[in-house]
Scaffold this motif. Structure first.
Motif, PDB file in Angstrom:
ATOM      1  N   LYS A   9      21.992  52.572  26.951  1.00 51.65           N
ATOM      2  CA  LYS A   9      23.139  51.739  27.290  1.00 51.65           C
ATOM      3  C   LYS A   9      23.208  50.561  26.330  1.00 51.65           C
ATOM      4  CE  LYS A   9      24.432  50.768  31.359  1.00 51.65           C
ATOM      5  NZ  LYS A   9      24.868  50.630  32.733  1.00 51.65           N
ATOM      6  N   ILE A  10      24.425  50.138  26.050  1.00 51.49           N
ATOM      7  CA  ILE A  10      24.658  48.964  25.210  1.00 51.49           C
ATOM      8  C   ILE A  10      24.585  47.748  26.130  1.00 51.49           C
ATOM      9  CG2 ILE A  10      26.384  47.773  23.797  1.00 51.49           C
ATOM     10  CD1 ILE A  10      27.392  50.647  23.035  1.00 51.49           C
ATOM     11  N   PRO A  11      23.810  46.731  25.780  1.00 50.51           N
ATOM     12  CA  PRO A  11      23.649  45.574  26.668  1.00 50.51           C
ATOM     13  C   PRO A  11      24.817  44.584  26.578  1.00 50.51           C
ATOM     14  CG  PRO A  11      22.269  45.284  24.765  1.00 50.51           C
ATOM     15  CD  PRO A  11      22.900  46.650  24.628  1.00 50.51           C
ATOM     16  N   GLU A  12      26.023  45.127  26.601  1.00 52.49           N
ATOM     17  CA  GLU A  12      27.247  44.333  26.647  1.00 52.49           C
ATOM     18  C   GLU A  12      28.181  45.058  27.604  1.00 52.49           C
ATOM     19  OE1 GLU A  12      30.220  41.893  23.723  1.00 52.49           O
ATOM     20  OE2 GLU A  12      29.152  43.602  22.893  1.00 52.49           O
ATOM     21  N   SER A  13      28.617  44.349  28.624  1.00 53.23           N
ATOM     22  CA  SER A  13      29.367  45.002  29.694  1.00 53.23           C
ATOM     23  C   SER A  13      30.540  44.146  30.153  1.00 53.23           C
ATOM     24  CB  SER A  13      28.434  45.285  30.876  1.00 53.23           C
ATOM     25  OG  SER A  13      27.978  44.069  31.440  1.00 53.23           O
ATOM     26  N   VAL A  14      31.292  44.730  31.080  1.00 52.35           N
ATOM     27  CA  VAL A  14      32.412  44.021  31.714  1.00 52.35           C
ATOM     28  C   VAL A  14      32.180  43.988  33.215  1.00 52.35           C
ATOM     29  CG1 VAL A  14      34.089  44.643  29.928  1.00 52.35           C
ATOM     30  CG2 VAL A  14      33.822  46.113  31.939  1.00 52.35           C
ATOM     31  N   LEU A  15      32.754  42.966  33.833  1.00 48.60           N
ATOM     32  CA  LEU A  15      32.839  42.880  35.282  1.00 48.60           C
ATOM     33  C   LEU A  15      34.319  42.630  35.566  1.00 48.60           C
ATOM     34  CD1 LEU A  15      30.745  41.499  37.996  1.00 48.60           C
ATOM     35  CD2 LEU A  15      32.940  40.383  37.714  1.00 48.60           C
ATOM     36  N   VAL A  16      34.941  43.492  36.383  1.00 49.87           N
ATOM     37  CA  VAL A  16      36.369  43.370  36.668  1.00 49.87           C
ATOM     38  C   VAL A  16      36.543  43.087  38.152  1.00 49.87           C
ATOM     39  CG1 VAL A  16      38.645  44.433  36.507  1.00 49.87           C
ATOM     40  CG2 VAL A  16      36.859  45.050  34.830  1.00 49.87           C
ATOM     41  N   VAL A  17      37.076  41.910  38.464  1.00 49.25           N
ATOM     42  CA  VAL A  17      37.387  41.536  39.843  1.00 49.25           C
ATOM     43  C   VAL A  17      38.793  42.051  40.132  1.00 49.25           C
ATOM     44  CG1 VAL A  17      37.701  39.636  41.472  1.00 49.25           C
ATOM     45  CG2 VAL A  17      35.909  39.500  39.723  1.00 49.25           C
ATOM     46  N   TRP A  37      26.791  45.814  47.104  1.00 44.69           N
ATOM     47  CA  TRP A  37      28.250  45.808  46.993  1.00 44.69           C
ATOM     48  C   TRP A  37      28.609  45.018  45.745  1.00 44.69           C
ATOM     49  CZ3 TRP A  37      31.690  48.399  50.042  1.00 44.69           C
ATOM     50  CH2 TRP A  37      31.197  48.955  51.219  1.00 44.69           C
ATOM     51  N   GLN A  38      29.632  45.477  45.033  1.00 43.69           N
ATOM     52  CA  GLN A  38      29.964  44.839  43.765  1.00 43.69           C
ATOM     53  C   GLN A  38      31.417  45.091  43.381  1.00 43.69           C
ATOM     54  OE1 GLN A  38      27.201  47.175  41.316  1.00 43.69           O
ATOM     55  NE2 GLN A  38      28.981  48.100  40.334  1.00 43.69           N
ATOM     56  N   SER A  39      31.842  44.366  42.356  1.00 39.96           N
ATOM     57  CA  SER A  39      33.105  44.640  41.690  1.00 39.96           C
ATOM     58  C   SER A  39      32.858  45.762  40.686  1.00 39.96           C
ATOM     59  CB  SER A  39      33.599  43.383  40.967  1.00 39.96           C
ATOM     60  OG  SER A  39      33.920  42.362  41.882  1.00 39.96           O
ATOM     61  N   VAL A  40      33.893  46.174  39.992  1.00 43.50           N
ATOM     62  CA  VAL A  40      33.741  47.184  38.944  1.00 43.50           C
ATOM     63  C   VAL A  40      32.932  46.593  37.800  1.00 43.50           C
ATOM     64  CG1 VAL A  40      34.999  48.458  37.153  1.00 43.50           C
ATOM     65  CG2 VAL A  40      35.837  48.460  39.513  1.00 43.50           C
ATOM     66  N   THR A  41      31.937  47.328  37.346  1.00 48.24           N
ATOM     67  CA  THR A  41      31.133  46.910  36.200  1.00 48.24           C
ATOM     68  C   THR A  41      30.866  48.116  35.312  1.00 48.24           C
ATOM     69  OG1 THR A  41      29.006  47.348  37.261  1.00 48.24           O
ATOM     70  CG2 THR A  41      29.921  45.133  37.538  1.00 48.24           C
ATOM     71  N   GLY A  42      30.571  47.849  34.063  1.00 46.43           N
ATOM     72  CA  GLY A  42      30.203  48.944  33.179  1.00 46.43           C
ATOM     73  C   GLY A  42      30.014  48.476  31.758  1.00 46.43           C
ATOM     74  N   SER A  43      29.219  49.223  31.030  1.00 53.87           N
ATOM     75  CA  SER A  43      28.878  48.892  29.646  1.00 53.87           C
ATOM     76  C   SER A  43      29.853  49.523  28.666  1.00 53.87           C
ATOM     77  CB  SER A  43      27.481  49.401  29.317  1.00 53.87           C
ATOM     78  OG  SER A  43      26.522  48.722  30.082  1.00 53.87           O
ATOM     79  N   THR A  54      37.082  48.802  27.468  1.00 49.40           N
ATOM     80  CA  THR A  54      35.930  49.024  28.346  1.00 49.40           C
ATOM     81  C   THR A  54      36.328  48.723  29.786  1.00 49.40           C
ATOM     82  OG1 THR A  54      34.403  48.373  26.581  1.00 49.40           O
ATOM     83  CG2 THR A  54      33.524  48.391  28.831  1.00 49.40           C
ATOM     84  N   ALA A  55      37.011  47.591  29.993  1.00 51.80           N
ATOM     85  CA  ALA A  55      37.422  47.192  31.343  1.00 51.80           C
ATOM     86  C   ALA A  55      38.370  48.218  31.958  1.00 51.80           C
ATOM     87  CB  ALA A  55      38.066  45.811  31.308  1.00 51.80           C
ATOM     88  N   ALA A  56      39.392  48.626  31.221  1.00 53.86           N
ATOM     89  CA  ALA A  56      40.361  49.602  31.746  1.00 53.86           C
ATOM     90  C   ALA A  56      39.690  50.946  32.032  1.00 53.86           C
ATOM     91  CB  ALA A  56      41.518  49.779  30.766  1.00 53.86           C
ATOM     92  N   THR A 104      24.937  40.896  28.284  1.00 54.04           N
ATOM     93  CA  THR A 104      26.066  39.975  28.232  1.00 54.04           C
ATOM     94  C   THR A 104      27.236  40.654  28.939  1.00 54.04           C
ATOM     95  OG1 THR A 104      25.325  39.027  26.145  1.00 54.04           O
ATOM     96  CG2 THR A 104      27.638  38.675  26.741  1.00 54.04           C
ATOM     97  N   GLU A 105      27.732  39.977  29.969  1.00 57.20           N
ATOM     98  CA  GLU A 105      28.797  40.524  30.819  1.00 57.20           C
ATOM     99  C   GLU A 105      30.059  39.677  30.627  1.00 57.20           C
ATOM    100  OE1 GLU A 105      28.314  41.732  35.267  1.00 57.20           O
ATOM    101  OE2 GLU A 105      28.534  39.547  35.169  1.00 57.20           O
ATOM    102  N   HIS A 106      31.183  40.338  30.331  1.00 52.97           N
ATOM    103  CA  HIS A 106      32.469  39.679  30.108  1.00 52.97           C
ATOM    104  C   HIS A 106      33.323  39.843  31.359  1.00 52.97           C
ATOM    105  CE1 HIS A 106      31.614  39.264  25.783  1.00 52.97           C
ATOM    106  NE2 HIS A 106      30.923  40.374  25.989  1.00 52.97           N
ATOM    107  N   LEU A 107      33.949  38.737  31.805  1.00 50.04           N
ATOM    108  CA  LEU A 107      34.680  38.740  33.066  1.00 50.04           C
ATOM    109  C   LEU A 107      36.173  39.001  32.870  1.00 50.04           C
ATOM    110  CD1 LEU A 107      33.043  35.636  34.793  1.00 50.04           C
ATOM    111  CD2 LEU A 107      32.270  38.008  34.751  1.00 50.04           C
ATOM    112  N   PHE A 108      36.693  39.896  33.725  1.00 48.59           N
ATOM    113  CA  PHE A 108      38.110  40.235  33.743  1.00 48.59           C
ATOM    114  C   PHE A 108      38.598  40.182  35.181  1.00 48.59           C
ATOM    115  CE2 PHE A 108      36.865  42.041  29.775  1.00 48.59           C
ATOM    116  CZ  PHE A 108      38.005  42.170  28.998  1.00 48.59           C
ATOM    117  N   GLY A 109      39.892  39.997  35.329  1.00 50.33           N
ATOM    118  CA  GLY A 109      40.543  40.122  36.627  1.00 50.33           C
ATOM    119  C   GLY A 109      41.639  41.164  36.528  1.00 50.33           C
TER     120      GLY A 109
END
Length: 157
Positions: A9-17, A37-43, A54-56, A104-109
């Motif tokens: 896995k690449i250690p750069e991901s997204v978290l989408v609320v 329990w969590q929001s959508v996440t993924g590398s 990545t987020a979409a 490193t996790e990047h935040l999206f809504g």
């Protein structure tokens, strides 16, 4: 018969609320840790994959909600321009190259018009629920996920 080696896995991901205009938040329960329990996440799939893709992709894979380019929800997927750097849980470090301990996790809504019924991949998630944002933050296992949800009123304006 060949055995494909799964890449690290690449250690750069997204978290989408994923949320509604009323600030109800979609949470999904992990299949590999039923108390989580969590929001959508993924590398990222590749080093050069744009974070918005990545987020979409992760939203579509984990919930069935389509928000990529050319979809009606594409304009509702917003990069919050925030990131978290955190220690990868020891039990999950084997998924990464040896020596990698931080992500490193990047935040999206993603604002959806109403509480949609997600389509889950049972290999990844076993249940879902919509909660008011404060309750959703309390229900998250991840402190960074909870903090992101608590920022929602600021970004949903």
């Amino acid at each position: 018969m060949s055995t494909a080696v799964k890449p690290f896995k690449i250690p750069e991901s997204v978290l989408v609320v994923i949320h509604t205009p009323a600030l109800d938040v979609l949470l999904i329960r992990r299949a590999d840790a039923s108390e989580f329990w969590q929001s959508v996440t993924g590398s990222k799939d590749t080093l050069d994959e744009p974070l918005v893709l990545t987020a979409a992709r992760e939203v579509a894979e984990e919930t069935g909600i389509q928000c990529g380019e050319g979809t009606p929800l594409a304009s509702q997927l917003v990069d919050w321009q925030l990131r978290n750097v955190y220690e990868i849980y020891p039990g999950w470090r084997a998924r990464y190259e040896p020596g990698v301990t931080r992500n490193t996790e990047h935040l999206f809504g993603l604002c959806v018009p109403e509480c949609l019924t997600p389509v889950l991949d049972a290999r990844e998630h076993t249940d879902w629920r919509w909660l008011p944002y404060r309750e959703a933050a309390d229900a998250c296992f991840s402190p960074s996920n909870a903090e992101a949800i608590l920022l929602l009123p600021e970004f949903a304006r």
